[in-house]
Design an enzyme around this catalytic site. Sequence first.
Site, PDB file in Angstrom:
ATOM      1  N   ALA A  61      -5.344 -35.597  14.742  1.00 38.55           N
ATOM      2  CA  ALA A  61      -4.864 -34.241  14.485  1.00 38.55           C
ATOM      3  C   ALA A  61      -3.341 -34.262  14.519  1.00 38.55           C
ATOM      4  CB  ALA A  61      -5.402 -33.273  15.545  1.00 38.55           C
ATOM      5  N   SER A  63       0.410 -32.433  12.321  1.00 38.72           N
ATOM      6  CA  SER A  63       1.109 -31.168  12.138  1.00 38.72           C
ATOM      7  C   SER A  63       0.447 -30.253  11.111  1.00 38.72           C
ATOM      8  CB  SER A  63       2.561 -31.434  11.714  1.00 38.72           C
ATOM      9  OG  SER A  63       2.592 -32.287  10.584  1.00 38.72           O
ATOM     10  N   LEU A  64      -0.182 -30.853  10.087  1.00 43.32           N
ATOM     11  CA  LEU A  64      -0.732 -30.037   9.001  1.00 43.32           C
ATOM     12  C   LEU A  64      -2.244 -29.978   8.969  1.00 43.32           C
ATOM     13  CD1 LEU A  64       1.517 -31.219   6.012  1.00 43.32           C
ATOM     14  CD2 LEU A  64       1.921 -29.332   7.601  1.00 43.32           C
ATOM     15  N   ALA A  65      -2.901 -30.974   9.553  1.00 42.95           N
ATOM     16  CA  ALA A  65      -4.348 -31.072   9.339  1.00 42.95           C
ATOM     17  C   ALA A  65      -5.016 -31.877  10.441  1.00 42.95           C
ATOM     18  CB  ALA A  65      -4.616 -31.736   7.981  1.00 42.95           C
ATOM     19  N   VAL A  67      -8.267 -34.767  10.887  1.00 39.23           N
ATOM     20  CA  VAL A  67      -9.004 -35.759  10.098  1.00 39.23           C
ATOM     21  C   VAL A  67     -10.324 -36.043  10.811  1.00 39.23           C
ATOM     22  CG1 VAL A  67      -9.008 -38.078   9.117  1.00 39.23           C
ATOM     23  CG2 VAL A  67      -6.864 -36.777   9.240  1.00 39.23           C
ATOM     24  N   LYS A  82      -9.773 -35.105   5.464  1.00 39.37           N
ATOM     25  CA  LYS A  82      -8.565 -34.438   5.970  1.00 39.37           C
ATOM     26  C   LYS A  82      -8.642 -32.957   5.617  1.00 39.37           C
ATOM     27  CE  LYS A  82      -3.504 -34.802   5.868  1.00 39.37           C
ATOM     28  NZ  LYS A  82      -2.356 -35.596   5.341  1.00 39.37           N
ATOM     29  N   ASP A 215       7.544 -40.819   5.718  1.00 37.40           N
ATOM     30  CA  ASP A 215       7.021 -40.550   7.059  1.00 37.40           C
ATOM     31  C   ASP A 215       6.182 -41.718   7.586  1.00 37.40           C
ATOM     32  OD1 ASP A 215       6.841 -38.932   9.287  1.00 37.40           O
ATOM     33  OD2 ASP A 215       5.064 -37.865   8.590  1.00 37.40           O
TER      34      ASP A 215
END
Length: 470
Positions: A61, A63-65, A67, A82, A215
């Site tokens: 887990a 910042s955006l999603a 899994v 995701k 990233d």
Amino acid sequence: MGQGMVSADHILPKEYTEGLRLLQDKALRRQRNEVSQLIDEEFGCQVSDLFSYLSPEPIAAASLAEVYEGRLKSTDERVAVKLQYIDLQDRFTGDILTIRMILYALGKIFPKFEFGWMIDSVKTSLERELDFKLEGENADLCYAQLSPYLKYIYVPKVFWEYTTKRVLVMEYIDGIKVSDLDKIKQSNLSLKEIDTKLVEAMAFQIFHSGFVHADPHPGNVYVRKDPKTPTKSNVQIVLLDHGLYVTISPKDREALCQLWKAIILKDEAKMKQYSIALGVKDKDYLTFATVLSMRPIHRPIHDLAILPEIWDQMSSDDQKAAHEQGKIRLPTEREFLNLSPQQKMAIRKDFSVIFNDIQDSVLRILYNMPRPLLMILRNLNQIRSTIRDHGNLIDRHTIMARSAILGARKQEGPHRFMKDRIYARFELFLFDLILFKDRMERWFKFKFLKLLVYFGYVTKETGDMIEQFQ
């Protein structure tokens, strides 16, 4: 922001970076019913209509999603699912406005640190990262560009029929996080091989393809034995999370290659030329070279700082004149290592003008250089941090430099005369000699400092600092 701060492990205390490391793949988790709601909104069906199995808890887990591990109902293939946080796009505008207000307030309180301009470029990158279809396209393009040249790079396959703007389904990978040193050692994988291949891959993206993963923190880089050669210790690098990418224009990429080459060759005229080509002011080119390479260059980057070997050759009158101009003699490494804490504080006070000027120079560089280079610096810093965690087993700078000179030759075009190609090979040979000489100088210097510790000329505490400096 938190993920980026983890890579500042050479500045922030370990307690901070270890705490923030959870943000890479163990951020706050959401309610299970959001999964069913999101699948219904994106596909108009239930979870069981798509997946014969979906893990009850997310395996990661960020910042955006979140899994999840799953199995496709249609083919029984094992997949990573995701799922974007269901209210993320609704909160996006408000969050950006909040960050803008915070940066505005900080700029008013600390005028030197006015970073309001940065939010617009970050906003564009984040908007693209929210689109998982675009992330899937980035993954495919990354693999298409790297796989023909770097056979050890792998990117999981995207299942496009199950992918939407908020849901991304990819091949499941049994791998080891690049930061999990215990599991890496248990699997008999070579850290040196891992680091070498990781740097080569990032250098290829920066200096050759120009399409760069922005990233590559440890949560997004897995390693495993190459499934095609499982009996060998052949490390495969698996790149995950392709949401945040930047594209460097051919013009900027050529300037970047030539600048890195000039740094190695200590060619200040070319360093200035290509720094200016990248939007940096001419007075800041030495600082830019240091920031980009993330290591000291061949001379002090400030005119008021004078190397001890140069100062000691000056006459007493010249030294007096230099003092009157505010110039300062840098201590030798041995002198610095034997300074008392009080003497170090005194030096810090003497150097305050220089430190302030360098700080202003760095801020000007960040503002003036092309915006994609901000993400390149993020990439380089995250890779530097990973290699540092592994014990600095490789010479990252040499690998990057060699890739840069090959990239510079590629930019000059394939249609060169035979004599030009011979000269290019000869230049590359000389370049390798320079890199080898640089490595040997640093190796002997490090061993000499270790001997000083061994024979008691330098304290054990200073010896520990030398280990970190290596």
